[in-house]
Design an enzyme around this catalytic site. Structure first.
Site, PDB file in Angstrom:
ATOM      1  N   GLU A 164     -10.625 -17.848   8.472  1.00 62.87           N
ATOM      2  CA  GLU A 164      -9.256 -18.047   8.216  1.00 62.87           C
ATOM      3  C   GLU A 164      -8.532 -18.331   9.294  1.00 62.87           C
ATOM      4  OE1 GLU A 164      -8.556 -14.115   5.824  1.00 62.87           O
ATOM      5  OE2 GLU A 164      -7.113 -15.532   4.897  1.00 62.87           O
ATOM      6  N   ASP A 222      -6.800 -15.500  -5.234  1.00 58.84           N
ATOM      7  CA  ASP A 222      -6.866 -14.690  -3.813  1.00 58.84           C
ATOM      8  C   ASP A 222      -5.937 -13.404  -4.139  1.00 58.84           C
ATOM      9  OD1 ASP A 222      -7.170 -13.795  -1.184  1.00 58.84           O
ATOM     10  OD2 ASP A 222      -6.033 -15.369  -0.273  1.00 58.84           O
ATOM     11  N   HIS A 243     -14.809 -13.189   4.095  1.00 53.98           N
ATOM     12  CA  HIS A 243     -13.701 -14.190   4.239  1.00 53.98           C
ATOM     13  C   HIS A 243     -14.121 -14.567   5.834  1.00 53.98           C
ATOM     14  CE1 HIS A 243     -11.504 -11.975   1.426  1.00 53.98           C
ATOM     15  NE2 HIS A 243     -10.449 -12.420   1.567  1.00 53.98           N
ATOM     16  N   HIS A 246       0.705  -1.212  -0.052  1.00 58.12           N
ATOM     17  CA  HIS A 246       0.014  -0.039   0.049  1.00 58.12           C
ATOM     18  C   HIS A 246       0.986   1.233   0.139  1.00 58.12           C
ATOM     19  CE1 HIS A 246      -3.441  -2.762   1.669  1.00 58.12           C
ATOM     20  NE2 HIS A 246      -3.661  -2.579   0.141  1.00 58.12           N
ATOM     21  N   PRO A 286     -11.470   0.532  -0.799  1.00 59.01           N
ATOM     22  CA  PRO A 286     -11.228   1.926  -1.057  1.00 59.01           C
ATOM     23  C   PRO A 286     -10.430   2.745   0.097  1.00 59.01           C
ATOM     24  CG  PRO A 286     -13.437   1.146  -1.187  1.00 59.01           C
ATOM     25  CD  PRO A 286     -12.874   0.028  -0.622  1.00 59.01           C
TER      26      PRO A 286
HETATM   27  C1  6MZ Z   1      -7.707 -11.687   4.082  1.00 62.90           C
HETATM   28  C2  6MZ Z   1      -6.960 -10.294   2.431  1.00 62.90           C
HETATM   29  C3  6MZ Z   1      -6.339 -11.549   2.013  1.00 62.90           C
HETATM   30  O1  6MZ Z   1      -8.164  -4.202  -0.847  1.00 62.90           O
HETATM   31  O2  6MZ Z   1      -5.864  -3.188  -1.018  1.00 62.90           O
HETATM   32  N1  6MZ Z   1      -6.587  -9.381   1.677  1.00 62.90           N
HETATM   33  N2  6MZ Z   1      -7.678 -10.215   3.577  1.00 62.90           N
HETATM   34  N3  6MZ Z   1      -7.119 -12.776   4.053  1.00 62.90           N
HETATM   35  C4  6MZ Z   1      -6.322 -12.575   2.726  1.00 62.90           C
HETATM   36  N4  6MZ Z   1      -5.676 -13.760   2.551  1.00 62.90           N
HETATM   37  C5  6MZ Z   1      -4.275 -13.952   2.585  1.00 62.90           C
HETATM   38  N5  6MZ Z   1      -5.509 -11.211   0.951  1.00 62.90           N
HETATM   39  C6  6MZ Z   1      -5.741  -9.827   0.647  1.00 62.90           C
HETATM   40  O3  6MZ Z   1      -5.952  -5.666  -1.664  1.00 62.90           O
HETATM   41  C7  6MZ Z   1      -5.225  -6.153  -0.524  1.00 62.90           C
HETATM   42  C8  6MZ Z   1      -6.029  -6.051   0.791  1.00 62.90           C
HETATM   43  O4  6MZ Z   1      -6.864  -7.342   0.495  1.00 62.90           O
HETATM   44  C9  6MZ Z   1      -7.222  -8.027   1.882  1.00 62.90           C
HETATM   45  C10 6MZ Z   1      -6.226  -7.327   2.801  1.00 62.90           C
HETATM   46  O5  6MZ Z   1      -7.006  -6.151   3.580  1.00 62.90           O
HETATM   47  C11 6MZ Z   1      -4.952  -6.610   2.006  1.00 62.90           C
HETATM   48  O6  6MZ Z   1      -4.942  -5.305   2.568  1.00 62.90           O
HETATM   49  P1  6MZ Z   1      -6.725  -4.120  -1.716  1.00 62.90           P
HETATM   50  O7  6MZ Z   1      -6.730  -3.967  -3.229  1.00 62.90           O
END
Ligand code: 6MZ
Length: 366
Positions: A228, A303, A225, A65, A99
């Site tokens: 997990e 993912d 989700h 980020h 966002p």
């Molecule tokens: C939970 C996940 C994830 O939204 O900034 N993210 N949340 N479990 C996972 N499995 C490993 N993988 C990704 O994409 C990145 C964000 O997606 C979520 C987390 O909040 C991560 O910061 P965006 O585009």
């Protein structure tokens, strides 16, 4: 893996910032390194590392980020991610992203999403359809961006893209509500639903519930989700909420499996992600096999294709070899995913036709 390229595929669980190419991340890191914002050699090591615990993955997202902060970069990665999926014959992509607000660069959640939409508009390697056919996008779109049909007489590849807005588990009820309201506003440009994601050890279900309930009342689709990490109370509450889909479902107990199966809630399965983060110890004990055998609705997904160095073809290839699925089964698995997309019936109908006509070309099916 090559053979799965010819099968059309549907991707329903892909996080934008998790799907960025390593080469792009390294390029962005080099620029920030030169500006003295980060130490490139440290960051290079983190980006190229292969195995990470679930905890380390969320630290990596914080780094990604930082690299992808501004609007232009969000536009660039969106375009690249869509083109990468299209290049492996993904014909429908539901892309999710959180966002983000960043006062220091004048970024609001809305302007972040505008940058994402600019990225969709910039896709040129394939024809892209990201707006519902009856949409009135108002001032969001200066011109019609559903490009159709042919280029130089040849039929071009086409990809449908729909967006899900993610609520990060670090967010407050108010922030989650802001995301839902934004999603409602952006329905005309193809936002179809809400995802709840982020570090599963952070946040409480009760914080997000009001926003998710409101989203559902307003007709947005919901995917969560779920499971997990072991958290029976939250898993029960999530299943009781009756989301249209859930992601992962790694740490379910007997009771929770029973409930999931009786409710027939489709599961987005991310094999490589679960193994790499050690959420599941090996493919042999992964719940894919059981769910597949009992014909529970499931969808193979990446993912975070960038973070876990995978692709949707890669995920199909792993499922084929780990669970002994033949070509017909893989084709059917890919095709069944169409029934679980958050798009309207016209899109579903077109996707079924894409799969049917592909079947005629896939001689291995006969
Ligand atoms: C939970 C996940 C994830 O939204 O900034 N993210 N949340 N479990 C996972 N499995 C490993 N993988 C990704 O994409 C990145 C964000 O997606 C979520 C987390 O909040 C991560 O910061 P965006 O585009």
């Amino acid at each position: 893996m090559e053979q799965w390229l010819s099968v059309p595929k549907v991707e329903l669980h892909a996080h934008l910032n998790g799907s960025v190419r390593d080469s792009t991340l390294l390029e962005l890191a080099r620029v920030l390194g030169e500006k003295g914002v980060i130490d490139f050699s440290d960051v290079e090591h983190v980006i190229m590392k292969d195995d990470r615990s679930l905890h380390e993955v969320f630290k990596l997202f914080d780094l990604i980020h930082i690299l992808t902060t501004d609007h232009k970069i969000i536009t660039r990665i969106t375009k690249e991610v869509v083109e990468d999926f299209a290049s492996e014959n993904v014909v429908y992509l539901e892309l999710r992203t959180t966002p983000k607000k960043n006062d220091s660069i004048g970024m609001t959640k809305r302007s972040y999403m505008e940058a994402v939409v600019e990225g969709l508009k910039a896709v040129n390697a394939v024809d892209i359809n990201f707006m519902p056919h009856d949409a009135d996008a108002g001032d969001f779109m200066d011109s019609q961006h559903i490009k159709s049909g042919t280029c130089n007489g040849a039929t071009r590849k086409k990809i449908y893209v729909r967006l899900l807005l993610s609520i990060d588990r670090r967010e407050t009820t108010e922030a989650a509500m802001e995301t839902v309201k934004l999603a409602l506003e952006l329905r005309p440009i193809g936002v179809v639903g809400i995802d709840l994601s982020g570090n599963p050890i952070v946040g409480e279900w009760s914080t997000f519930f009001p926003a998710l309930k409101f989203a559902r009342e307003q007709g947005l689709y919901i995917t969560l989700h779920c499971g997990e990490i072991p958290n029976p109370k939250e898993i029960q509450a999530m299943l009781d909420f009756l989301p249209q889909r859930i992601g992962h479902a790694c740490c379910f107990e007997e009771e929770e499996w029973k409930k999931l199966k009786s409710l027939k809630i489709p599961v987005e399965i991310c094999l490589t992600s679960n193994i790499r983060t050690d959420t599941i110890s090996s493919l042999d004990v992964h719940h894919f096999a059981n769910l597949y055998n009992v014909k529970h609705p499931l969808i193979l997904c990446t993912d975070d294709a960038g973070v876990f160095s995978t692709s949707l073809c890669g995920e199909y290839s792993i499922a084929a070899s780990a669970y002994g699925l033949g070509r017909r089964e893989i084709y059917q698995l890919a095709k069944d995913a169409v029934e679980f997309v958050f798009a309207d019936d016209e899109v579903k109908k077109d996707l079924r036709e894409i799969f049917n006509s592909a079947a005629k070309m896939l001689d291995f099916l006969f």
